[in-house]
Design an enzyme around this catalytic site. Structure first.
Site, mmCIF file in Angstrom:
data_model
loop_
_atom_site.group_PDB
_atom_site.id
_atom_site.type_symbol
_atom_site.label_atom_id
_atom_site.label_comp_id
_atom_site.label_asym_id
_atom_site.label_seq_id
_atom_site.Cartn_x
_atom_site.Cartn_y
_atom_site.Cartn_z
ATOM 1 C CD GLU A 122 -2.115 1.368 3.213
ATOM 2 O OE1 GLU A 122 -1.598 0.456 3.730
ATOM 3 O OE2 GLU A 122 -2.814 2.272 3.482
ATOM 4 C CB THR A 134 1.446 -6.975 1.227
ATOM 5 O OG1 THR A 134 1.156 -7.085 2.539
ATOM 6 C CG2 THR A 134 0.229 -6.786 0.458
ATOM 7 C CG ASP A 149 -0.648 -7.495 5.797
ATOM 8 O OD1 ASP A 149 -0.327 -8.444 6.197
ATOM 9 O OD2 ASP A 149 -0.952 -6.388 6.082
#
Ligand code: F6P
Length: 342
Positions: free
Chosen positions: A103, A125, A127
């Site tokens: 991000e 990532t 995530d």
């Protein structure tokens, strides 16, 4: 053509595989030169770099971390950053810059691109929260690590008749928690998308005990939060970039559950183990596909774009769209997890 490449933000397995793929196709297919900036955007601003070629990238495919180093610096948080970054691009006569990141790094890439830099983004990532792509590389590896941990915790949970809390990463979204929870047969999973109700969790664990299954596994995303006013959680400290340092919420929840239910609990916080080590075959392949697509996009002068996985295919999406919103866990996945809550 001359191309720069950088890796920014938290590292993850597969970064080196992207670097290798970019360099291989750039050099062997297009005859381009690639330089690697060190520590993400810092290397661009401070003109700190290394030359990359097929020989120097040998052996990188299975290697975790990033050989270029990484940081959370951006041209916007370094002194006179944009002007210095511009000087570096000019000095090396760079036609394109490939920014691999999550991000923060990609939002910066988007802004820098609007200011006239020829940037292409690659989403990474563990995530899996970057918008406009079904997957980021690193996620599959993190889920594999978390699932193995849960499998191991099942046996000791059953031997001791305990409730085992497993905290996984996921600061804004619960993709790792939901996937590992489903894959590992968790009793309950707490994610940022659904503020939790502690009474409900306690009732579920007690229902399970009443049915004769005392041992339970509760997966907690580090960014999970209680419903407002139901549990006091201290604000986490922030690092030098204003990034919240999460970790430890599972301990707070476990203590409260033990007090309320009298069930014995233990806590495992997986932390950075999920980010280290060799990427899974899926992540190696995705990272390689992303790397090849990124250099193809540079060749086609498709700047301001990010490579993305959509419908199983690699596509280009505008960096601006990809960074507009984080991608939460969808309702279908949440419902699948709910079906197994005790
Ligand atoms: O964004 C990826 C991530 O792994 C998050 O899940 C986690 O909260 C964060 O990075 C940890 O960052 P750091 O390496 O700065 O501790």
């Amino acid at each position: 053509m001359r191309v720069g490449i950088l890796t920014g933000g938290g590292d993850c397995p597969g970064l080196n595989a992207v670097i290798r793929a970019v360099v291989r196709k750039a050099e062997r297919h297009y005859g381009y030169q690639v330089i690697g900036f060190l520590d993400g955007w810092r290397g661009v601003v401070e003109d700190d770099w290394v030359g990359l070629n097929v020989e120097s990238c040998r052996g990188l495919l299975p290697k975790g971390g990033t050989v270029l180093g990484t940081s959370r610096h951006t041209p916007f948080n370094l002194d006179n950053g944009m002007a210095r970054a511009g000087d570096t691009m000019h000095k090396h006569d760079l036609d394109a810059l490939i920014a691999i990141g999550g991000e923060g790094t990609l939002s910066c890439a988007s802004e820098v691109s609007e200011l006239g830099f020829n940037v292409i983004g690659v989403p990474k990532t563990i995530d899996n929260d970057v918008g406009c792509t079904e997957r980021t590389f690193g996620f599959d590896t993190a889920v594999a690590v978390a699932t193995e941990a849960i499998d191991r915790l099942h046996t000791t949970a059953e031997s001791h008749a305990r409730v085992m809390f497993v905290e996984v990463m996921g600061r804004n979204v619960g993709h790792i928690a939901i996937w590992a929870g489903i894959a590992g047969g968790a009793t309950y999973t707490l994610v940022p998308e659904e503020p939790f109700d502690l009474d409900e969790l306690c009732a579920a664990l007690l229902r399970r005990k009443a049915r004769g299954r005392y041992a339970s596994i509760v997966v907690v995303a580090e960014g999970a939060r209680p419903q407002p006013g139901t549990l006091e959680i201290a604000e986490p400290p922030v690092d030098a970039y204003g990034h919240k340092r999460l970790g430890g919420i599972a301990s707070v929840i476990a203590q409260e559950v033990e007090q309320r239910t009298n069930l014995e609990t233990r806590v495992t916080i997986l932390g950075h183990v999920q980010r280290g080590g060799s990427p899974t075959p899926f992540d190696r392949v995705l990272a390689t596909r992303f790397g090849v697509a990124a250099i193809d996009a540079a060749h086609a002068k498709q700047f301001g774009q990010m490579v993305a996985l959509r419908g199983g295919q690699i596509e280009l999406v505008a960096l601006k769209d990809a960074t507009a919103n984080l991608k939460p866990v969808n309702s279908e996945m949440l419902e699948v997890a709910h079906a197994f809550f005790a």
